[in-house]
Design a protein around this motif. Structure first.
Motif, PDB file in Angstrom:
ATOM      1  N   ALA A   4      37.185  54.668  46.428  1.00  0.00           N
ATOM      2  CA  ALA A   4      35.876  54.433  47.041  1.00  0.00           C
ATOM      3  C   ALA A   4      35.318  53.090  46.603  1.00  0.00           C
ATOM      4  O   ALA A   4      35.731  52.521  45.593  1.00  0.00           O
ATOM      5  CB  ALA A   4      34.907  55.540  46.660  1.00  0.00           C
ATOM      6  N   LEU A   5      34.396  52.607  47.413  1.00  0.00           N
ATOM      7  CA  LEU A   5      33.722  51.350  47.115  1.00  0.00           C
ATOM      8  C   LEU A   5      32.379  51.708  46.496  1.00  0.00           C
ATOM      9  O   LEU A   5      31.486  52.201  47.180  1.00  0.00           O
ATOM     10  CB  LEU A   5      33.530  50.590  48.429  1.00  0.00           C
ATOM     11  N   ALA A 132      33.561  44.629  33.753  1.00  0.00           N
ATOM     12  CA  ALA A 132      33.660  43.457  34.625  1.00  0.00           C
ATOM     13  C   ALA A 132      33.685  43.838  36.095  1.00  0.00           C
ATOM     14  O   ALA A 132      33.706  42.972  36.961  1.00  0.00           O
ATOM     15  CB  ALA A 132      34.916  42.654  34.276  1.00  0.00           C
ATOM     16  N   ASP A 133      33.711  45.127  36.394  1.00  0.00           N
ATOM     17  CA  ASP A 133      33.625  45.604  37.780  1.00  0.00           C
ATOM     18  C   ASP A 133      33.317  47.097  37.755  1.00  0.00           C
ATOM     19  O   ASP A 133      33.197  47.695  36.680  1.00  0.00           O
ATOM     20  CB  ASP A 133      34.915  45.305  38.565  1.00  0.00           C
ATOM     21  N   ARG A 162      24.951  41.533  38.772  1.00  0.00           N
ATOM     22  CA  ARG A 162      26.139  41.404  39.629  1.00  0.00           C
ATOM     23  C   ARG A 162      27.215  42.430  39.321  1.00  0.00           C
ATOM     24  O   ARG A 162      28.253  42.463  39.991  1.00  0.00           O
ATOM     25  CB  ARG A 162      26.707  39.991  39.541  1.00  0.00           C
ATOM     26  N   HIS A 165      24.905  45.843  40.968  1.00  0.00           N
ATOM     27  CA  HIS A 165      24.665  45.786  42.412  1.00  0.00           C
ATOM     28  C   HIS A 165      25.801  45.151  43.196  1.00  0.00           C
ATOM     29  O   HIS A 165      25.604  44.692  44.320  1.00  0.00           O
ATOM     30  CB  HIS A 165      23.334  45.068  42.699  1.00  0.00           C
ATOM     31  N   SER A 166      26.970  45.093  42.608  1.00  0.00           N
ATOM     32  CA  SER A 166      28.160  44.714  43.380  1.00  0.00           C
ATOM     33  C   SER A 166      28.949  45.978  43.645  1.00  0.00           C
ATOM     34  O   SER A 166      29.031  46.845  42.776  1.00  0.00           O
ATOM     35  CB  SER A 166      29.026  43.727  42.587  1.00  0.00           C
ATOM     36  N   ARG A 167      29.526  46.062  44.826  1.00  0.00           N
ATOM     37  CA  ARG A 167      30.409  47.187  45.119  1.00  0.00           C
ATOM     38  C   ARG A 167      31.846  46.723  44.967  1.00  0.00           C
ATOM     39  O   ARG A 167      32.227  45.696  45.538  1.00  0.00           O
ATOM     40  CB  ARG A 167      30.194  47.664  46.563  1.00  0.00           C
ATOM     41  N   THR A 168      32.616  47.458  44.188  1.00  0.00           N
ATOM     42  CA  THR A 168      34.034  47.148  44.060  1.00  0.00           C
ATOM     43  C   THR A 168      34.804  48.463  44.099  1.00  0.00           C
ATOM     44  O   THR A 168      34.225  49.545  44.027  1.00  0.00           O
ATOM     45  CB  THR A 168      34.343  46.360  42.768  1.00  0.00           C
ATOM     46  N   VAL A 169      36.118  48.356  44.249  1.00  0.00           N
ATOM     47  CA  VAL A 169      36.936  49.545  44.488  1.00  0.00           C
ATOM     48  C   VAL A 169      37.130  50.330  43.187  1.00  0.00           C
ATOM     49  O   VAL A 169      37.428  49.764  42.147  1.00  0.00           O
ATOM     50  CB  VAL A 169      38.311  49.136  45.058  1.00  0.00           C
ATOM     51  N   VAL A 237      30.980  39.982  34.382  1.00  0.00           N
ATOM     52  CA  VAL A 237      31.184  39.312  35.667  1.00  0.00           C
ATOM     53  C   VAL A 237      31.611  37.856  35.448  1.00  0.00           C
ATOM     54  O   VAL A 237      32.267  37.253  36.303  1.00  0.00           O
ATOM     55  CB  VAL A 237      29.916  39.420  36.552  1.00  0.00           C
ATOM     56  N   GLN A 240      35.161  37.299  35.944  1.00  0.00           N
ATOM     57  CA  GLN A 240      35.558  37.143  37.355  1.00  0.00           C
ATOM     58  C   GLN A 240      35.323  35.710  37.840  1.00  0.00           C
ATOM     59  O   GLN A 240      36.128  35.148  38.577  1.00  0.00           O
ATOM     60  CB  GLN A 240      34.771  38.112  38.249  1.00  0.00           C
ATOM     61  N   TYR A 241      34.198  35.138  37.428  1.00  0.00           N
ATOM     62  CA  TYR A 241      33.893  33.758  37.848  1.00  0.00           C
ATOM     63  C   TYR A 241      34.926  32.789  37.282  1.00  0.00           C
ATOM     64  O   TYR A 241      35.420  31.887  37.973  1.00  0.00           O
ATOM     65  CB  TYR A 241      32.499  33.335  37.367  1.00  0.00           C
ATOM     66  N   ARG A 243      37.947  33.435  36.285  1.00  0.00           N
ATOM     67  CA  ARG A 243      39.250  33.715  36.876  1.00  0.00           C
ATOM     68  C   ARG A 243      39.367  33.036  38.233  1.00  0.00           C
ATOM     69  O   ARG A 243      40.398  32.478  38.573  1.00  0.00           O
ATOM     70  CB  ARG A 243      39.343  35.233  37.012  1.00  0.00           C
ATOM     71  N   GLU A 244      38.290  33.080  39.015  1.00  0.00           N
ATOM     72  CA  GLU A 244      38.324  32.482  40.348  1.00  0.00           C
ATOM     73  C   GLU A 244      38.258  30.953  40.288  1.00  0.00           C
ATOM     74  O   GLU A 244      38.950  30.269  41.029  1.00  0.00           O
ATOM     75  CB  GLU A 244      37.161  33.019  41.188  1.00  0.00           C
TER      76      GLU A 244
END
Lengths: 600, 193
Positions: A4-5, A132-133, A162, A165-169, A237, A240-241, A243-244
């Motif tokens: 689920a997300l 982190a997620d 973040r 209020h971020s949706r991740t799997v 988070v 994640q920044y 990493r990207e």
């Protein structure tokens, strides 16, 4: 396995339920609110909105001692309120696990400051995990409860906007295992008189050593080795920044953030000529690394205020990374837009505003007409600070409007420079925030004989965070009917001489009440009562401007209603937005604003 | 790995549209991340949501200049977040103007050239009266589903996956009207091609 997300908050709630949490308490606050709202949907878990975060923490302490796994949730500034029990809880320890989920708000999307809660973990000597997620939110809540029980300590789960209020799997099994531990009296451990506390503090310090060893082997701390030319330490988070922004960089991803895994950090640092720390807000990790003797680049390049994102991280570090790697931009390829985007600074801003029909509007209009000096606290009504209402002089935190009003009055009373102002002071706060932090201030006002007026903007809900119930609404978080605190009776009971209730949609009545109470030499309370228009659709027809009569005097614009606009020398009402509060018709001097009958 | 930015005004429903898009991508088997805005910022303020999907997504925030699609629920907000659009990006624009408070007050002017600015910046622009189309479908507040319908014609998600996601995400009493609004968007998108 389900897939689920989920938002971070939903994942914390799901994780807490699966990990067998039986009691949870919170006070709503963005970005943490949905944790308890979500958890309350699950069966067999007691969830409550507490009157404030301190009480939530105390409920949590009782519950974990009573043998139930417990979750307490709040936003960063809520932890200031709860800091008193929080600081001594590590001394008495837990029985079943207790996790504090606390959500920071870098960039202040919905907050009054940008404080970094990680210092509260270190200050209380409490271990801290940082997801982190959403998937880690789900996993970490169970790990945190187990850690709590293994080491007899509360555990902090630190979230940020973040993450919350971020949706991740999230992949998960919806299985619940509860914990039910016996309660045994142990006064030396749990009654913190000085003699006992002196015995317990060394235990807390020793525990930190054990926790530090856990951190070294925690699966939440892991090294991702890639290029040996760039090494980055990051958590949450920011991982994640980083990493990207720099996909080739080696990363030490921290999840068990306090105590830090010192050996692991030393080992990781040894691979690089230069080590970077990517973190939002304060140089919390950076300072720790420097104290360990590891030289790092952090806040010298990365902003200490505001939010980060992959762009900000890349732009802050790419120059140094280019030197490290010899590769242009250190591997960051700046995007190539099709031209220059519009200059943000010349676009009209769109600040959040009070809704059309908002019951707070009439009250602030009345305060302005009475030239009041207004100290406020935090809620939708704080939005009245913006022109044209410009309704607030000062505001810091929940409940503070009361104490600040008292202080202003006392300072003005002995002042020549501010002659005449002592009688103009008004403190405003909401129904929920009055219960949260205003009651003791009101007692102080009566006790110390102040003459100021307190206005409780009673819209029958906690509106700004999304309509949560509170002790005045007669309903609990779990949907049960309950006693509804009568704010007027409470004010009378603490000794307020004059308590009156007005309808802020009735401007004449509201203005008269404000004028009278400001003038009267006594402590007074005005309860400005009408339900939030978003919460309860209210009767009333939209209004319309009669262009024949309108002389474009713009008096109605002083209300700051988003449904009213001036076009071609006449006011225009957007009938889709208008809820028919009639304030504009009440202020119009030309009777140019008329109800539209028969429209539903 | 498409990145989508949804820009609008608090109350227009772009948080729900972002969820719907993300749920559809999830059902296609992708890794998905979104970021949303809650709380104070929603009270009639500028609201931006982001949705990203692909084999593996890191940041929930889209870096500026990287978005493949900008869904502008309102013209000024479209302008405000135009900077997120990449050089090849498509703007799907609801031709709708909502005056912010400084404009209502007469302290600022609503940019008269919002449409032209968006047109000149985006590689491709699809403009429509999404609000009116949603009203025709039954509720002007379903404009977000019209915009998603247009977006769907630029993506390769099958129609039934969109519909399943709609049923999963949208409150049950609003599903019908949103499905109709979505279909109106699809029809517009196909005509546009």
């Amino acid at each position: 396995m389900k897939r689920a997300l989920l938002s971070g908050n939903e994942a914390v709630a799901l994780g807490a339920w699966c990990a067998g949490v039986r009691v949870a308490a919170a006070y709503p606050g963005t970005p943490s609110t949905e944790i308890l709202e979500e958890l309350a949907r699950y069966p067999d878990v007691y969830c409550e909105w507490s009157p404030n975060e301190k009480v939530a923490m105390e409920v949590g302490i009782g519950s974990c001692l009573g043998g139930a796994r417990t979750l307490v949730a709040m936003k960063h500034v809520g932890l200031n309120v709860a800091a008193d029990p929080w600081m001594t809880l590590p001394y008495i320890g837990v029985n079943a696990g207790l996790v504090l989920a606390v959500a920071d708000d870098p960039g202040m999307h919905s907050s009054q400051n940008e404080q970094d809660s990680r210092y509260y973990a270190r200050m209380a000597k409490v271990p801290m995990l940082e997801p982190a997620d959403s998937s880690e939110c789900f996993e970490m809540i169970r790990a945190a409860l187990e850690l709590s029980e293994r080491h007899d300590t509360p555990v902090m789960l630190r979230l940020e906007t973040r993450i919350s209020h971020s949706r991740t799997v999230v992949e998960y099994r919806e299985e619940r295992r509860t914990v039910d531990l016996p309660y045994e009296k142990d006064a030396v451990k749990r009654v913190m008189i000085p003699g006992h506390a002196r015995l317990r503090h060394p235990v807390v310090i020793e525990r930190l050593g054990d926790l530090q060893r856990e951190s070294e082997s925690s699966p939440f701390n892991r090294v991702e080795m890639r290029s040996t030319r760039i090494g980055i330490v990051a958590s949450g988070v920011c991982y994640q920044y980083a990493r990207e922004a720099f996909p080739e960089a080696s990363l030490l991803k921290l999840g068990f953030v306090y105590p830090l895994p010192e050996k692991m950090l030393h080992e990781f640092a040894s691979h690089f000529r230069r080590l970077y720390v990517v973190e939002e807000m304060e140089p919390w990790i950076e300072e720790s690394l420097k104290a360990m003797g590891i030289d790092v680049v952090g806040k010298a390049r990365i902003p200490r205020d505001g939010e980060l994102d992959p762009d900000v991280v890349a732009r802050s570090l790419s120059e140094l990374m280019e030197m490290d790697t010899g590769v242009r931009g250190g591997g960051w390829s700046p995007p190539a837009p099709r031209g220059t985007p519009p200059d943000q600074s010349v676009l009209p801003s769109r600040p959040p505003v009070m809704c059309p029909g908002c019951p707070h509007r009439g009250l602030f209009y009345a305060l302005r007409r009475n030239k009041a000096v207004v100290s406020s606290d935090i809620g939708c009504y704080t939005l009245s600070v913006l022109p044209p209402l410009s309704g607030i002089d000062c505001q810091v935190c929940m409940g503070a409007g009361v104490g600040m009003a008292l202080g202003l009055e006392k300072a003005f009373a002995s002042s020549e420079a501010n002659a005449g102002k002592a009688g103009k002071v008004v403190g405003v706060l909401g129904d929920s925030t009055f219960i949260h932090g205003g009651i003791t201030g009101l007692i102080d006002m009566v006790y110390n004989r102040t003459l100021s007026t307190i206005v409780i903007l009673d819209n029958r809900t906690t509106a700004m965070t999304g309509f949560q119930d509170h002790p005045g609404t007669g309903r609990t978080l779990m949907g049960e009917e309950t006693f509804a605190l009568d704010l007027a009776e409470l004010a009378r009971a603490v000794g307020v001489e004059s308590v009156r209730v007005v309808d802020p949609w009735d401007l004449a009545e509201t203005e008269a009440a404000v004028a009278e109470e400001i003038a009267a030499p006594r402590t007074s309370v005005i309860i400005s009562r009408r339900s939030c228009v978003l919460r309860e659709r209210q009767e009333g027809f939209p209004y319309r401007v009669n262009e024949e009569k309108c002389d474009a005097c713009k008096r109605c614009l002083r209300l700051g209603c988003p449904a009213l606009v001036m076009r071609d020398e006449a006011a225009v009402i957007d009938e889709d937005l208008c809820v028919g509060c009639s304030l504009c018709a009440q202020v119009c001097g030309r009777d140019a604003i008329e109800g539209v009958g028969g429209y539903a | 790995m498409p990145d989508v930015v949804l820009a609008g005004v608090g109350g227009q429903g772009n948080v729900l549209s972002a969820r719907l898009l993300a749920e559809t991508a999830l059902r296609m088997g992708y890794d998905v991340k979104t970021s949303e805005v809650h709380g104070m910022a929603q009270r009639g303020g500028s609201v931006v949501c982001m949705v990203r999907w692909g084999e593996k997504v890191c940041s929930p925030l889209v870096p500026e200049g990287r978005a493949d699609f900008l869904l502008a629920f309102e013209l000024l907000e479209g302008m405000r977040y135009l900077r997120y659009l990449s050089g090849e990006g498509t703007a799907i624009v609801n031709l709708y103007r909502l005056d912010p408070l400084p404009v209502l007050r007469g302290d600022a002017e609503y940019p008269p050239n919002a449409r032209e600015v968006i047109r000149s910046y985006a590689a491709r622009v699809l403009e429509l009266e999404a609000r009116a189309m949603a009203a025709e479908a039954g509720n002007p507040r379903a404009a977000g589903s019209v915009l998603l319908g247009v977006l769907s014609t630029c993506l390769d998600f099958p129609d039934d996956v969109w519909r399943e996601a709609m049923v999963a995400v949208v409150p049950s009493k609003a599903v019908e009207v949103n499905l109709r609004a979505f279909s109106a968007g699809v029809a517009f998108g196909r005509r546009g091609d």
